[in-house]
Write a protein that holds these residues in place. Structure first.
Motif, PDB file in Angstrom:
ATOM      1  N   GLU A   1       3.078  10.541   0.154  1.00 16.25           N
ATOM      2  CA  GLU A   1       1.739  10.258   0.652  1.00 16.25           C
ATOM      3  C   GLU A   1       0.828  11.465   0.481  1.00 16.25           C
ATOM      4  OE1 GLU A   1      -0.291   8.515   4.771  1.00 16.25           O
ATOM      5  OE2 GLU A   1       1.762   9.299   4.784  1.00 16.25           O
TER       6      GLU A   1
ATOM      7  N   PRO B   1      -1.353   5.992  -2.324  1.00 15.76           N
ATOM      8  CA  PRO B   1      -2.571   5.205  -2.568  1.00 15.76           C
ATOM      9  C   PRO B   1      -2.537   4.467  -3.907  1.00 15.76           C
ATOM     10  CG  PRO B   1      -3.153   7.332  -1.660  1.00 15.76           C
ATOM     11  CD  PRO B   1      -1.689   7.383  -1.958  1.00 15.76           C
TER      12      PRO B   1
ATOM     13  N   ALA C   1      -0.668   1.238  -3.302  1.00 22.06           N
ATOM     14  CA  ALA C   1      -1.558   0.244  -2.702  1.00 22.06           C
ATOM     15  C   ALA C   1      -2.488  -0.352  -3.744  1.00 22.06           C
ATOM     16  CB  ALA C   1      -2.354   0.882  -1.566  1.00 22.06           C
TER      17      ALA C   1
ATOM     18  N   ASP D   1      -2.475  -4.317  -4.547  1.00 20.71           N
ATOM     19  CA  ASP D   1      -3.627  -4.904  -3.857  1.00 20.71           C
ATOM     20  C   ASP D   1      -3.879  -6.343  -4.286  1.00 20.71           C
ATOM     21  OD1 ASP D   1      -6.065  -5.009  -2.297  1.00 20.71           O
ATOM     22  OD2 ASP D   1      -7.136  -4.813  -4.193  1.00 20.71           O
TER      23      ASP D   1
ATOM     24  N   LYS E   1      -3.553  -2.534   1.749  1.00 18.37           N
ATOM     25  CA  LYS E   1      -2.875  -1.418   2.415  1.00 18.37           C
ATOM     26  C   LYS E   1      -1.551  -1.826   3.041  1.00 18.37           C
ATOM     27  CE  LYS E   1      -7.014   1.303   3.484  1.00 18.37           C
ATOM     28  NZ  LYS E   1      -7.868   1.864   4.561  1.00 18.37           N
TER      29      LYS E   1
ATOM     30  N   ILE F   1      -3.652   1.691   9.734  1.00 20.89           N
ATOM     31  CA  ILE F   1      -4.546   2.033   8.616  1.00 20.89           C
ATOM     32  C   ILE F   1      -5.338   0.823   8.142  1.00 20.89           C
ATOM     33  CG2 ILE F   1      -3.003   3.875   7.849  1.00 20.89           C
ATOM     34  CD1 ILE F   1      -2.086   2.053   5.587  1.00 20.89           C
ATOM     35  N   ILE F   2      -4.962  -0.394   8.592  1.00 21.30           N
ATOM     36  CA  ILE F   2      -5.661  -1.623   8.203  1.00 21.30           C
ATOM     37  C   ILE F   2      -6.738  -1.906   9.242  1.00 21.30           C
ATOM     38  CG2 ILE F   2      -5.418  -4.088   7.742  1.00 21.30           C
ATOM     39  CD1 ILE F   2      -2.518  -3.554   6.945  1.00 21.30           C
TER      40      ILE F   2
ATOM     41  N   LEU G   1     -10.758   1.542  -1.989  1.00 23.01           N
ATOM     42  CA  LEU G   1      -9.540   2.343  -1.988  1.00 23.01           C
ATOM     43  C   LEU G   1      -9.792   3.651  -2.722  1.00 23.01           C
ATOM     44  CD1 LEU G   1      -6.542   2.545  -1.293  1.00 23.01           C
ATOM     45  CD2 LEU G   1      -6.039   1.465  -3.484  1.00 23.01           C
TER      46      LEU G   1
END
Length: 462
Positions: free
Chosen positions: A143, A149, A152, A156, A167, A188-189, A271
């Motif tokens: 991370e 990211p 994700a 997505d 996420k 985080i959502i 994002l």
């Protein structure tokens, strides 16, 4: 204040605002536009992104990295887990029993405290601590480095098609270490609806408490149906297949929830792909162990202690000729047969709700107790064997077949969350209703799937 002065202040303010905007734009352009002095660094970052987010290489790289992290976690945890088991189970447990005898404790008090409560806690620490201490720091390092990211970003589109949030890919990955930590990660959502979907479906990620069960059962039964040269590969593919099936159920249930009780539009989000940067290794390890590993472990211990007490009590309190555990196993055998399982497995999963780590020791203890075969250290005393073949012999003596093994692997994936995760779900949702849904939905799916597999198996295979 005169109109001229107000105009002057307003003019200065707008001038400063415009200067600030231009300065920010210049800074963005400076970091984005290629120059000869920074050409190599920028091109390397851009080239990496072209590879790890491409339609061709993005998913293989993602699965390879996640597989490597899980492999390092499982293999790396074997040694410290064995050391902790040696210390807590083979070293400290006999010492506590001897201490109880020296103090003149009655057998039931010594058994309740040391064979019940203590052993459950010791199993959880020995099995749960090492994998979390390895997985969480590696996950956080990925991370901090900037790779997650990109994961994700790759997933997505799939999550949006299932009505979930991109996420959720990160919370799903965190769930492979611990579902309770995966539930916390859903913060985080931003969308409450999509966060709730991520919370409910996180249990479909195989947590570290379920990986040992999957590997052990696949090694004993799946690996035995192929030639010895391919047994390890067959076992590996079976475990990977279960993990991928869990991801498929996550998408399927997310799709179903988003079109029924949690209907709504999928939110859009920007994002940000942060620049790659070397993570602060020691700070990451420290915060991961303190903020994630130890907190989750403490919650598991709190729930495991009463589970150990219950396991010992139902194994040592008799009604007539059978213990409470024996009566319960007999009453559950019929239902277990419909699911391709047995009463021992169902009872083990009921009493092991506080911690998945004690499922196999409980199954072995109950099997020895119910069948009367040699093994173990007494009623209510959970145990495991160092020998895989010895474990297989006990399970086969308990009537296990390949169907039992396959459906146990499926039920290990599709059953209720552990108590730590259930408690975490309630803390995050503040809702009894959604905590109940998240707890009951997986086990209902587990009953349906194992029932269908058992009936199809018996029709076509026998």
């Amino acid at each position: 204040m005169t109109n001229e002065l107000r105009w002057k202040i307003g003019e200065d303010f707008h001038d400063h605002l415009a200067e600030g905007i231009y300065a920010d734009a210049s800074e963005i352009a400076e970091s984005s536009v290629m120059k000869d002095s920074g050409k190599n660094r920028f091109r390397i970052d851009r080239k990496i992104d072209e590879i790890v987010t491409s339609k061709t290489w993005g998913f293989p790289i993602m699965f390879l990295i996640l597989g490597l992290v899980l492999w390092l976690t499982i293999v790396g945890a074997n040694y410290p887990s064995a050391m902790l088991a040696q210390l807590l189970l083979e070293g400290l447990h006999p010492m506590l029993k001897n201490l109880g005898a020296t103090l003149g404790m009655p057998w039931w008090l010594s058994g309740f405290l040391f064979d019940g409560v203590y052993l459950a806690v010791a199993w959880v620490i020995a099995v749960m601590l090492p994998p979390m201490a390895i997985f969480f720091p590696m996950f956080t390092l990925l991370e901090d480095f900037g790779y997650l990211p990109r994961v994700a970003f790759n997933l997505d589109n799939l999550f949006r098609k299932s009505g979930a949030h991109g996420k959720q890919a990160l919370t799903m990955s965190m769930g492979f270490g611990c579902n309770a930590a995966g539930v916390v990660a859903t913060r985080i959502i931003d969308s409450p609806r999509e966060r709730l979907i991520a919370i409910i479906t996180n249990n479909f990620s195989l947590c570290n408490g379920r990986w040992p069960t999957q590997i052990l059962i696949a090694t004993i039964f799946v690996g035995a149906v192929v030639p010895d040269a391919f047994s390890s590969l067959a076992s590996l593919l079976a475990v990977v297949g279960i993990a991928i099936l869990g991801i498929a159920f996550m998408f399927l249930v997310s799709w179903g929830l988003s079109r029924t009780v949690l209907k709504g539009e999928v939110s859009t989000f920007n994002l940000e792909l942060p620049p790659y940067r070397p993570p602060n290794f020691w700070k990451t390890v420290y915060t991961s162990i303190i903020d994630r590993t130890l907190i989750v472990l403490w919650r598991a211990i709190v729930f495991a202690a009463p589970a150990g007490a219950i396991i010992w009590l139902i194994s040592n309190i008799y009604v007539g000729d059978l213990s409470l555990a024996g009566w319960t196993v007999q009453s559950l055998d019929g239902f277990g047969f419909l699911l391709g399982l047995n009463g021992v497995i169902l009872l083990a999963y009921i009493v092991a709700i506080p911690a998945n780590e004690i499922v196999i020791p409980t199954i072995l203890m109950l099997t020895v107790m119910v069948t009367g075969i040699a093994g173990g250290e007494g009623a209510g005393v959970m145990f495991e064997l160092d020998s895989v073949s010895g474990t297989g012999n006990i399970l086969r003596a308990g009537g296990w077949t390949l169907l039992t093994a396959v459906n146990l692997m499926l039920f290990s994936l599709l059953h209720n969350p552990c108590s730590t995760t259930i408690y975490t779900i309630y803390k995050e949702t503040k809702s009894v209703k959604w905590t109940t849904v998240a707890s009951i939905l997986p086990v209902i799916l587990g009953f349906i799937i194992t029932f269908l597999v058992a009936q199809i198996w018996r029709i076509f295979i026998g």
